[in-house]
Design an enzyme around this catalytic site. Structure first.
Site, mmCIF file in Angstrom:
data_model
loop_
_atom_site.group_PDB
_atom_site.id
_atom_site.type_symbol
_atom_site.label_atom_id
_atom_site.label_comp_id
_atom_site.label_asym_id
_atom_site.label_seq_id
_atom_site.Cartn_x
_atom_site.Cartn_y
_atom_site.Cartn_z
ATOM 1 N N GLN A 8 0.851 -1.200 0.000
ATOM 2 C CA GLN A 8 0.000 0.000 0.000
ATOM 3 C C GLN A 8 0.883 1.246 0.000
ATOM 4 O O GLN A 8 1.539 1.555 1.003
ATOM 5 C CB GLN A 8 -0.862 -0.029 1.261
ATOM 6 C CG GLN A 8 -1.821 1.118 1.390
ATOM 7 C CD GLN A 8 -2.487 1.131 2.763
ATOM 8 O OE1 GLN A 8 -2.074 0.399 3.666
ATOM 9 N NE2 GLN A 8 -3.502 1.942 2.927
ATOM 10 N N SER B 283 0.962 6.376 2.570
ATOM 11 C CA SER B 283 1.587 7.345 3.484
ATOM 12 C C SER B 283 2.839 7.966 2.875
ATOM 13 O O SER B 283 3.583 7.311 2.139
ATOM 14 C CB SER B 283 1.981 6.659 4.785
ATOM 15 O OG SER B 283 0.872 6.064 5.385
ATOM 16 N N GLU C 148 -10.066 -2.065 5.067
ATOM 17 C CA GLU C 148 -9.050 -2.305 6.095
ATOM 18 C C GLU C 148 -9.735 -2.413 7.468
ATOM 19 O O GLU C 148 -9.432 -3.307 8.261
ATOM 20 C CB GLU C 148 -8.033 -1.158 6.117
ATOM 21 C CG GLU C 148 -6.970 -1.337 7.208
ATOM 22 C CD GLU C 148 -5.950 -0.198 7.233
ATOM 23 O OE1 GLU C 148 -6.301 0.937 6.868
ATOM 24 O OE2 GLU C 148 -4.813 -0.459 7.636
#
Ligand SMILES: Cc1cc2nc3c(=O)[nH]c(=O)nc-3n(C[C@H](O)[C@H](O)[C@H](O)COP(=O)(O)OP(=O)(O)OC[C@H]3O[C@@H](n4cnc5c(N)ncnc54)[C@H](O)[C@@H]3O)c2cc1C
Length: 414
Positions: A114, A117, A232
């Protein structure tokens, strides 16, 4: 909160037990088991049948998860593929993307990471600065991601990038699938205090992403990412909190100096018995201050356990992980930190650098090294408190001053 099976759920539980007895054997290789799970739809029970799932409810998925754990069978391929990337591609991807990516994901043949961030965008995810510029049919992507779990093992990444900084921050984002083997992708492992490197920095320099790897429309990246993050939360609820008491019992037997966060979670959910054992061994069980701490830890354990049941009940009743997920995660985080601190308080400094043959001390040491992560991933403790204050306590929303401004005019933080 109702912890009993309905007659329908009890019947399904029996069927699942029977299915597991027929299809699982302890000596099976991981790839054979993944194949069986993928072929039967149990690798991703919540996915629609046409994409390899079972179209099951959360309640069915939780029952399968509990029964699977009871017989000691491994979970379906872990990581972010099946729980997060897959549902996002199913909801927003093209038929070609579904055809190409879902099968290998279900069989655990391709690992996903992923790429969300960034150094200046974590809790405030919409502040991402990685740029995506379209040239003909190909996007050129440049920027830096951080905290990317298992990037070094991944074949593909789900990526948020900014295609238009002149738009307000949420509107200028587009969502892509990134080939982790493409030229311009540089993965730099970040060594943690455990000595391992699970996370990575990922530097993207003019990475070429064909437009057919865009997920959703240009400018819909924020909306698409909400599907990823909702899944999630669902996965944290179904996977983590659906554990059974039997699973908790094996906590200490499985925990060791190499334990993952998941194994440590089982150990923690085993309750205060490990703490009492440690206090007895250290001759501290009659110390009134330690007894006070033990009573507090026991209370927190019970609060966390019952909050966990609330999340499970909400999911089983089809309500989705609402604010219960925030209270569940927060109470669990507070518990694990308290247990880790108390283990060191009881055992003393000897727990750091504990001898290899002292399992309990080794676990105390390991716990202290891994627990800080639980207060950060999937939304920090402070963010969970914000959600609870706004959605449960009805307190005023945090003032937001930058939602309407062009992103390029916003003062950037980190
Ligand atoms: C185990 C683990 C795995 C992870 N894996 C991935 C991954 O694979 N891919 C990925 O993209 N990311 C991943 N992350 C990153 C994670 O999503 C971020 O760390 C998290 O969102 C917090 O962002 P940040 O680190 O930038 O901290 P910041 O958002 O900068 O927060 C710093 C501090 O300020 C507080 N704070 C921030 N905003 C507010 C607010 N509005 N109100 C009150 N307090 C606030 C925070 O609570 C925190 O204490 C992972 C993190 C961990 C710990």
């Amino acid at each position: 909160m109702d912890l009993r099976d309905t007659p329908g759920e009890a019947k399904l539980r029996d069927e699942i037990r029977g299915w597991l007895e027929t299809n699982y054997s302890p000596g099976m290789s991981q790839s054979d088991w993944y194949e069986v799970l993928a072929d039967s739809g149990w690798a991703a029970p919540l996915w629609p049948e046409q994409y390899g799932g079972r179209g099951a409810s959360a309640s069915e998925a939780i029952i399968f998860n509990q029964e699977r754990q009871n017989i000691g069978a491994e979970p379906p391929p872990t990581g972010i593929g099946v729980p997060m990337a897959g549902p996002t591609i199913i909801a927003h991807g093209t038929e070609e993307q579904k055809e190409r990516f879902l099968g290998p994901m279900l069989r655990g043949e391709e690992v996903w990471c992923q790429l969300f961030s960034e150094p200046g965008a974590g809790s405030d995810l919409a502040a991402i600065q990685t740029r995506a510029v379209l040239d003909g049919e190909t996007w050129s992507v440049t920027g830096q991601k951080v905290w990317t779990t298992h990037a070094q093992l991944s074949r593909w990444g789900i990526l948020m990038a900014r295609h238009d900084p002149s738009l307000p921050k949420h509107a200028g984002i587009t969502y892509f699938i990134c080939d982790m083997q493409a030229e311009g992708v540089e993965i730099v492992p970040l060594k943690e205090m455990t000595g391992e490197a699970v996370f990575n920095e990922v530097f993207l320099t003019d990475v070429q992403i064909p437009d057919d790897l865009r997920v959703g429309q240009v400018g819909e990246g924020w909306k698409v990412s909400m599907t990823t993050l909702a899944n999630e939360r669902m996965a944290l609820g179904v996977g983590g909190l659906g554990s059974t008491d039997e699973d908790i019992e094996v906590g200490l037997e499985e925990a060791d100096a190499e334990s993952s966060l998941e194994t440590m979670g089982k150990f923690i959910r085993r309750g205060p018995r490990a703490l009492i054992e440690l206090a007895e061994r250290a001759g501290a069980i009659n110390d009134p201050l330690i007894r006070d701490d033990l009573a507090r830890a026991y209370t927190m354990y019970e609060v966390s356990r019952f909050t966990g049941y609330r999340v499970t009940t909400a999911l089983m009743k089809g309500r989705g992980p609402g604010v219960e997920a925030s209270t569940g995660k927060l109470s669990y985080n507070l518990l694990v930190r308290a247990v880790a601190d108390l283990m060191i308080k009881i055992a003393g400094i000897g727990a750091l650098g504990a001898p290899e043959d002292d399992k309990l001390l080794k676990v105390a040491e390991r716990l202290n090294l891994v627990v800080p992560a639980t207060s950060i991933y999937g939304g920090t403790d402070q963010i969970q408190r914000n959600i609870i204050s706004e959605r449960v306590l009805g307190m005023p929303k945090e003032p937001r001053t930058d939602a309407e401004q062009p992103f390029s005019e916003i003062k950037k933080g980190g």
